[in-house]
Design a protein around this motif. Structure first.
Motif, mmCIF file in Angstrom:
data_model
loop_
_atom_site.group_PDB
_atom_site.id
_atom_site.type_symbol
_atom_site.label_atom_id
_atom_site.label_comp_id
_atom_site.label_asym_id
_atom_site.label_seq_id
_atom_site.Cartn_x
_atom_site.Cartn_y
_atom_site.Cartn_z
ATOM 1 N N PRO A 201 -25.247 48.078 64.843
ATOM 2 C CA PRO A 201 -24.307 47.713 65.922
ATOM 3 C C PRO A 201 -24.680 46.433 66.652
ATOM 4 O O PRO A 201 -23.792 45.662 67.047
ATOM 5 C CB PRO A 201 -24.360 48.932 66.859
ATOM 6 N N MET A 202 -25.959 46.182 66.853
ATOM 7 C CA MET A 202 -26.364 44.970 67.566
ATOM 8 C C MET A 202 -26.034 43.719 66.753
ATOM 9 O O MET A 202 -25.560 42.713 67.294
ATOM 10 C CB MET A 202 -27.862 45.031 67.885
ATOM 11 N N LEU A 203 -26.289 43.778 65.443
ATOM 12 C CA LEU A 203 -25.933 42.651 64.577
ATOM 13 C C LEU A 203 -24.427 42.467 64.548
ATOM 14 O O LEU A 203 -23.918 41.335 64.622
ATOM 15 C CB LEU A 203 -26.471 42.891 63.164
ATOM 16 N N LEU A 204 -23.702 43.573 64.481
ATOM 17 C CA LEU A 204 -22.244 43.509 64.450
ATOM 18 C C LEU A 204 -21.704 42.812 65.692
ATOM 19 O O LEU A 204 -20.824 41.950 65.593
ATOM 20 C CB LEU A 204 -21.671 44.926 64.354
ATOM 21 N N ARG A 205 -22.235 43.141 66.857
ATOM 22 C CA ARG A 205 -21.685 42.591 68.103
ATOM 23 C C ARG A 205 -22.097 41.150 68.340
ATOM 24 O O ARG A 205 -21.553 40.495 69.241
ATOM 25 C CB ARG A 205 -22.070 43.502 69.269
#
Length: 247
Positions: free
Chosen positions: A78-82
């Protein structure tokens, strides 16, 4: 070149209530895609699924495929996605710190190696607010007008160099002058970013988007080039919504 999105058979709901009912959509890279439709039709849920903010809502369930750079968003960190998919909300949400620190917040959180001053100027320029704020970078963002706050939030999103920018009615709470500046900012992002924007303002959708998607009761009723959707819609429901007969 920015990335597009490929959405296949996307379902989502809350507490057993189905909100998205099998969404299939190709979002073109470097274009502005407007999502239109009556309140409650699933537009915001769709955006929240794309950057997985939906997971922050209790009892939310999502299944299907959302492709970004050939990778399924639903399986990404999720952190990479955001970092790849930024979001701007309807109400400005600047942090209680200086304009400078607002812009660099995501840069510092991600330990990104950048020229900070260049990022600040570039991001604020793309957000159509550099000339207004270049001499006020140490001021607290809470002291800005609502329109300036929203453009600072856009700049904060741009500072981490996302590929996709999601906007949930970013001009809805603004006066006409500020809304026009936000629209100018969105238009300046074309080609360099892929933008998806929810709007209830039909004239705004016509002004700023390349593609328009009409949603109703959790489904996509019609999607196509904006000129075609507004002037030669294929579906009667689309015509009636655009003409203001419901919604």
């Amino acid at each position: 070149m920015p990335s597009g999105l490929k959405i296949n058979d996307l379902y989502a709901g809350y507490n057993g209530t189905q909100v998205l009912k099998g969404i299939n959509l190709d979002v073109q890279p470097g274009k502005v895609t407007a999502l239109i439709g009556p309140s409650g039709c699933g537009k915001t849920t769709l955006l929240r699924c794309i950057n997985r903010l939906s997971e922050l809502t209790r009892n939310c369930h999502v299944k299907g495929y959302i492709g970004l750079d050939g990778e399924d968003v639903l399986n990404m960190d999720p952190m990479l996605l955001r970092r790849k998919v930024g979001m701007v909300f309807q109400k400005p949400n600047p942090f209680p710190m200086s304009i400078r620190e607002n812009i660099l917040y995501g840069v510092k959180a991600g330990n990104l190696k950048v020229d900070s001053q260049a990022v600040i100027q570039s991001s604020l320029s793309k957000a159509a607010v550099w000339d207004e704020l270049k001499d006020r970078l140490e001021d607290n963002a809470f002291g800005l007008s609502v329109g300036q706050q929203q453009r600072v939030c856009i700049a904060r999103c741009l500072a981490i160099s996302p590929e996709v920018i999601l906007m949930d009615e970013p001009a809805a709470s603004l006066d006409p002058s500020s809304a026009a500046k936000v629209e100018a900012s969105i238009l300046s992002l074309k080609d360099e970013y892929t933008v998806m924007i929810i709007t209830h303002n039909m004239q705004q959708a016509k002004r700023i988007s390349d593609t328009t998607v009409f949603m109703f009761q959790g489904e996509i009723i019609e999607a196509g080039e904006t000129d075609q959707v507004f002037n030669h819609p294929w579906r009667q429901e689309t015509r009636e919504y655009i003409d203001g007969r419901f919604g």
